[in-house]
Design a protein around this motif. Structure first.
Motif, PDB file in Angstrom:
ATOM      1  N   ALA A 209       0.101 -19.744   2.473  1.00  0.00           N
ATOM      2  CA  ALA A 209       0.372 -18.777   3.530  1.00  0.00           C
ATOM      3  C   ALA A 209       1.315 -19.325   4.584  1.00  0.00           C
ATOM      4  CB  ALA A 209      -0.944 -18.349   4.187  1.00  0.00           C
ATOM      5  N   HIS A 210       2.111 -18.430   5.141  1.00  0.00           N
ATOM      6  CA  HIS A 210       3.041 -18.768   6.223  1.00  0.00           C
ATOM      7  C   HIS A 210       2.559 -18.140   7.528  1.00  0.00           C
ATOM      8  CE1 HIS A 210       6.157 -20.379   3.516  1.00  0.00           C
ATOM      9  NE2 HIS A 210       5.936 -19.332   2.739  1.00  0.00           N
ATOM     10  N   PRO A 211       2.324 -18.938   8.575  1.00  0.00           N
ATOM     11  CA  PRO A 211       2.070 -18.354   9.892  1.00  0.00           C
ATOM     12  C   PRO A 211       3.373 -17.837  10.494  1.00  0.00           C
ATOM     13  CG  PRO A 211       2.050 -20.751  10.027  1.00  0.00           C
ATOM     14  CD  PRO A 211       2.251 -20.400   8.577  1.00  0.00           C
ATOM     15  N   ILE A 212       3.347 -16.626  11.009  1.00  0.00           N
ATOM     16  CA  ILE A 212       4.535 -15.984  11.573  1.00  0.00           C
ATOM     17  C   ILE A 212       4.220 -15.536  12.999  1.00  0.00           C
ATOM     18  CG2 ILE A 212       6.295 -14.201  11.189  1.00  0.00           C
ATOM     19  CD1 ILE A 212       5.222 -13.984   8.301  1.00  0.00           C
ATOM     20  N   HIS A 213       5.222 -15.594  13.860  1.00  0.00           N
ATOM     21  CA  HIS A 213       5.060 -15.198  15.261  1.00  0.00           C
ATOM     22  C   HIS A 213       3.908 -15.958  15.920  1.00  0.00           C
ATOM     23  CE1 HIS A 213       7.859 -12.205  14.025  1.00  0.00           C
ATOM     24  NE2 HIS A 213       6.977 -11.417  13.441  1.00  0.00           N
ATOM     25  N   GLY A 214       3.900 -17.266  15.724  1.00  0.00           N
ATOM     26  CA  GLY A 214       2.879 -18.086  16.352  1.00  0.00           C
ATOM     27  C   GLY A 214       1.485 -17.860  15.817  1.00  0.00           C
ATOM     28  N   GLY A 215       1.377 -17.375  14.583  1.00  0.00           N
ATOM     29  CA  GLY A 215       0.075 -17.147  13.989  1.00  0.00           C
ATOM     30  C   GLY A 215      -0.471 -15.752  14.201  1.00  0.00           C
ATOM     31  N   LYS A 216       0.332 -14.842  14.770  1.00  0.00           N
ATOM     32  CA  LYS A 216      -0.118 -13.461  14.908  1.00  0.00           C
ATOM     33  C   LYS A 216      -0.190 -12.773  13.543  1.00  0.00           C
ATOM     34  CE  LYS A 216       2.221 -13.204  19.386  1.00  0.00           C
ATOM     35  NZ  LYS A 216       3.322 -12.573  20.139  1.00  0.00           N
ATOM     36  N   VAL A 217       0.654 -13.235  12.634  1.00  0.00           N
ATOM     37  CA  VAL A 217       0.674 -12.729  11.263  1.00  0.00           C
ATOM     38  C   VAL A 217       0.587 -13.920  10.322  1.00  0.00           C
ATOM     39  CG1 VAL A 217       2.028 -11.492   9.517  1.00  0.00           C
ATOM     40  CG2 VAL A 217       2.090 -10.735  11.918  1.00  0.00           C
ATOM     41  N   TYR A 218      -0.199 -13.783   9.252  1.00  0.00           N
ATOM     42  CA  TYR A 218      -0.189 -14.757   8.166  1.00  0.00           C
ATOM     43  C   TYR A 218       0.220 -14.039   6.891  1.00  0.00           C
ATOM     44  CZ  TYR A 218      -1.943 -19.008  10.310  1.00  0.00           C
ATOM     45  OH  TYR A 218      -2.043 -20.167  11.056  1.00  0.00           O
ATOM     46  N   TYR A 219       1.319 -14.496   6.302  1.00  0.00           N
ATOM     47  CA  TYR A 219       1.818 -13.925   5.055  1.00  0.00           C
ATOM     48  C   TYR A 219       1.445 -14.831   3.896  1.00  0.00           C
ATOM     49  CZ  TYR A 219       5.065 -13.030   1.232  1.00  0.00           C
ATOM     50  OH  TYR A 219       5.597 -12.811  -0.010  1.00  0.00           O
ATOM     51  N   PRO A 281       9.027   1.282   6.037  1.00  0.00           N
ATOM     52  CA  PRO A 281       9.156   1.478   7.488  1.00  0.00           C
ATOM     53  C   PRO A 281       7.838   1.268   8.234  1.00  0.00           C
ATOM     54  CG  PRO A 281      10.269   3.240   6.285  1.00  0.00           C
ATOM     55  CD  PRO A 281       9.463   2.471   5.285  1.00  0.00           C
ATOM     56  N   ALA A 282       6.730   1.731   7.656  1.00  0.00           N
ATOM     57  CA  ALA A 282       5.435   1.572   8.322  1.00  0.00           C
ATOM     58  C   ALA A 282       5.042   0.107   8.416  1.00  0.00           C
ATOM     59  CB  ALA A 282       4.363   2.362   7.567  1.00  0.00           C
ATOM     60  N   ALA A 283       5.336  -0.662   7.368  1.00  0.00           N
ATOM     61  CA  ALA A 283       5.005  -2.097   7.385  1.00  0.00           C
ATOM     62  C   ALA A 283       5.802  -2.817   8.463  1.00  0.00           C
ATOM     63  CB  ALA A 283       5.286  -2.713   6.011  1.00  0.00           C
ATOM     64  N   LEU A 284       7.107  -2.529   8.547  1.00  0.00           N
ATOM     65  CA  LEU A 284       7.930  -3.186   9.565  1.00  0.00           C
ATOM     66  C   LEU A 284       7.487  -2.791  10.970  1.00  0.00           C
ATOM     67  CD1 LEU A 284      11.559  -3.079   8.096  1.00  0.00           C
ATOM     68  CD2 LEU A 284       9.975  -4.994   8.174  1.00  0.00           C
ATOM     69  N   THR A 285       7.050  -1.550  11.133  1.00  0.00           N
ATOM     70  CA  THR A 285       6.569  -1.105  12.448  1.00  0.00           C
ATOM     71  C   THR A 285       5.313  -1.875  12.837  1.00  0.00           C
ATOM     72  OG1 THR A 285       7.482   1.116  12.142  1.00  0.00           O
ATOM     73  CG2 THR A 285       5.721   0.869  13.759  1.00  0.00           C
ATOM     74  N   GLU A 286       4.367  -2.027  11.899  1.00  0.00           N
ATOM     75  CA  GLU A 286       3.135  -2.771  12.185  1.00  0.00           C
ATOM     76  C   GLU A 286       3.440  -4.227  12.524  1.00  0.00           C
ATOM     77  OE1 GLU A 286      -0.180  -1.693  12.292  1.00  0.00           O
ATOM     78  OE2 GLU A 286       0.823   0.255  12.324  1.00  0.00           O
ATOM     79  N   LEU A 287       4.371  -4.818  11.803  1.00  0.00           N
ATOM     80  CA  LEU A 287       4.730  -6.214  12.065  1.00  0.00           C
ATOM     81  C   LEU A 287       5.411  -6.363  13.422  1.00  0.00           C
ATOM     82  CD1 LEU A 287       6.020  -7.150   8.496  1.00  0.00           C
ATOM     83  CD2 LEU A 287       3.930  -7.988   9.580  1.00  0.00           C
ATOM     84  N   LEU A 288       6.203  -5.362  13.800  1.00  0.00           N
ATOM     85  CA  LEU A 288       6.860  -5.393  15.112  1.00  0.00           C
ATOM     86  C   LEU A 288       5.828  -5.302  16.234  1.00  0.00           C
ATOM     87  CD1 LEU A 288       9.576  -5.430  16.626  1.00  0.00           C
ATOM     88  CD2 LEU A 288       9.561  -2.930  16.498  1.00  0.00           C
ATOM     89  N   ILE A 289       4.827  -4.443  16.055  1.00  0.00           N
ATOM     90  CA  ILE A 289       3.761  -4.327  17.049  1.00  0.00           C
ATOM     91  C   ILE A 289       3.009  -5.647  17.171  1.00  0.00           C
ATOM     92  CG2 ILE A 289       1.554  -3.208  17.565  1.00  0.00           C
ATOM     93  CD1 ILE A 289       2.705  -0.672  16.243  1.00  0.00           C
ATOM     94  N   ALA A 290       2.709  -6.273  16.021  1.00  0.00           N
ATOM     95  CA  ALA A 290       1.986  -7.548  16.038  1.00  0.00           C
ATOM     96  C   ALA A 290       2.797  -8.622  16.748  1.00  0.00           C
ATOM     97  CB  ALA A 290       1.663  -7.978  14.607  1.00  0.00           C
ATOM     98  N   ARG A 291       4.112  -8.608  16.527  1.00  0.00           N
ATOM     99  CA  ARG A 291       4.977  -9.602  17.171  1.00  0.00           C
ATOM    100  C   ARG A 291       4.906  -9.500  18.688  1.00  0.00           C
ATOM    101  NH1 ARG A 291      11.458  -9.482  16.352  1.00  0.00           N
ATOM    102  NH2 ARG A 291      10.790  -9.179  14.200  1.00  0.00           N
ATOM    103  N   GLY A 292       4.841  -8.275  19.202  1.00  0.00           N
ATOM    104  CA  GLY A 292       4.831  -8.068  20.640  1.00  0.00           C
ATOM    105  C   GLY A 292       3.477  -8.234  21.282  1.00  0.00           C
ATOM    106  N   CYS A 293       2.436  -8.433  20.465  1.00  0.00           N
ATOM    107  CA  CYS A 293       1.091  -8.574  21.008  1.00  0.00           C
ATOM    108  C   CYS A 293       0.933  -9.963  21.612  1.00  0.00           C
ATOM    109  CB  CYS A 293       0.060  -8.361  19.902  1.00  0.00           C
ATOM    110  SG  CYS A 293      -1.638  -8.534  20.424  1.00  0.00           S
ATOM    111  N   GLY A 294       0.519 -10.019  22.872  1.00  0.00           N
ATOM    112  CA  GLY A 294       0.329 -11.309  23.538  1.00  0.00           C
ATOM    113  C   GLY A 294      -1.066 -11.840  23.311  1.00  0.00           C
ATOM    114  N   VAL A 295      -1.784 -12.114  24.363  1.00  0.00           N
ATOM    115  CA  VAL A 295      -3.159 -12.587  24.260  1.00  0.00           C
ATOM    116  C   VAL A 295      -4.032 -11.441  23.799  1.00  0.00           C
ATOM    117  CG1 VAL A 295      -5.115 -13.539  25.536  1.00  0.00           C
ATOM    118  CG2 VAL A 295      -2.790 -14.264  26.089  1.00  0.00           C
ATOM    119  N   VAL A 296      -4.854 -11.677  22.785  1.00  0.00           N
ATOM    120  CA  VAL A 296      -5.773 -10.665  22.297  1.00  0.00           C
ATOM    121  C   VAL A 296      -7.036 -10.692  23.149  1.00  0.00           C
ATOM    122  CG1 VAL A 296      -7.217  -9.948  20.363  1.00  0.00           C
ATOM    123  CG2 VAL A 296      -4.895 -10.748  19.945  1.00  0.00           C
TER     124      VAL A 296
END
Length: 325
Positions: A209-219, A281-296
């Protein structure tokens, strides 16, 4: 013959151009793969014992472009692409028409306290996963005869990749010697994490797995699980997925991404783990939202920074059912 688009080298280090190009391709792409670099030759990973690339973007003075390949993969992932390699080491970007992703938290609204976070609730697991989860207590009672342990990056990458190739069969695994060298480089820089399930002293499942956006996403680029009769009845791949999902959710991960989905029977497990796949398009939108998410900010008012506590070594020395959910 369908034309294969190309991501120019100039776009790789320009996140704005790469993001824009990904979105354009999500609307227009006919095939699922995209050339990187040269429109005709593409980009081939060179580990220093061949002369597969000739332009100045491709190789260091030693003939190796492993570090450059690692950078390209990282930039592609940041923009929402995935990637594949051929047997000869050619690296290509990919945007599958359908993508299997599991939201680990449900983002609701901006935090009214102004902390820069998002109010969240725990996203539910797909119904098929919940159904199989109910069978896990029986497996723990009746099937497990050795100690199960959940580990991260505990073994040599070569051992895990050897197991991966054995799982997929000779000539069927897309992770060749050249990509393995790139993965070694990426693991050194925390750009690749191998989640492992051990049964006694045997590695029985692993996710690369690859951590992306500081670990907000794991691919999860690829995975394997042991198919021998004694181990298969433990459902090691499913068990590892549950351990991984819970572990990452507790550390602020927003999306667990299994990549492309199609009707191949070998892809069936993705539906069970992530539910209905997303369109491009829906996948890229979800990933964009995750990228912009700061502290959960969780329901109990606790907060978590992304990728906190993801450390190499043994996570659970003796896995129990309670560790799965």
């Amino acid at each position: 013959v369908a034309f294969m688009p190309t991501i120019p080298f100039e776009y790789i280090h320009n996140s704005h151009f790469l993001d824009t190009f990904a979105w354009q391709l999500s609307q227009t792409l006919v095939m699922e793969t995209i050339n990187v670099g040269h429109p005709m030759m593409g980009f081939t990973i060179d580990i220093g014992n061949s002369s597969t690339n000739s332009n100045h973007y491709s190789s260091s003075s030693s003939g190796s472009n492993v570090t450059l390949a690692a950078t390209i993969i990282s930039c592609l992932l940041q923009a929402g692409f995935t990637y594949v390699t051929t047997e000869s080491g050619k690296l290509m970007a990919s945007l599958s028409s359908l993508r299997s992703m599991l939201p680990l938290v449900a983002l609701q609204s901006a935090d009214p306290q102004g902390s820069g976070g998002m109010l969240t609730t725990e996203a539910p697991l797909p119904s098929a996963t919940c159904k199989r989860l109910k069978d896990m207590p029986r497996i723990f009672r009746n099937k497990i005869k050795k100690q199960l342990s959940f580990r991260i990056n505990s073994c040599n990458l070569s051992l895990a990749v050897q197991k991966l190739r054995g799982h997929h069969g000779s000539g069927e695994c897309w992770v060749g010697e050249r990509l393995e060298a790139v993965w070694e480089c990426m693991r050194t820089h925390r750009q690749l994490v191998v989640f492992e399930l051990w049964y006694g002293e045997e590695l029985v499942a692993a996710d690369f797995a690859h951590p992306i956006h500081g670990g907000k996403v794991y691919y999860v680029a690829t995975r394997f699980s042991e198919r021998s009769e004694t181990v298969r009845q433990l459902q090691p791949g499913f068990m590892l997925a549950l351990l991984e999902i819970k572990y990452l959710r507790d550390r602020g991960c927003v999306i667990w991404d299994l990549g492309g989905y199609n009707l191949c029977p070998l892809m069936r497990y993705k539906l069970e783990l992530t539910g209905t796949p997303y369109s491009r398009p829906a996948a890229l939108t979800e990933l964009l939202i995750a990228r912009g998410c700061g502290v959960v900010v969780h329901a109990d008012n606790s907060s978590s920074l992304h990728q906190s506590g993801v450390e190499d070594g043994i996570v659970y020395e003796n896995v129990t059912y309670q560790n799965l959910c």
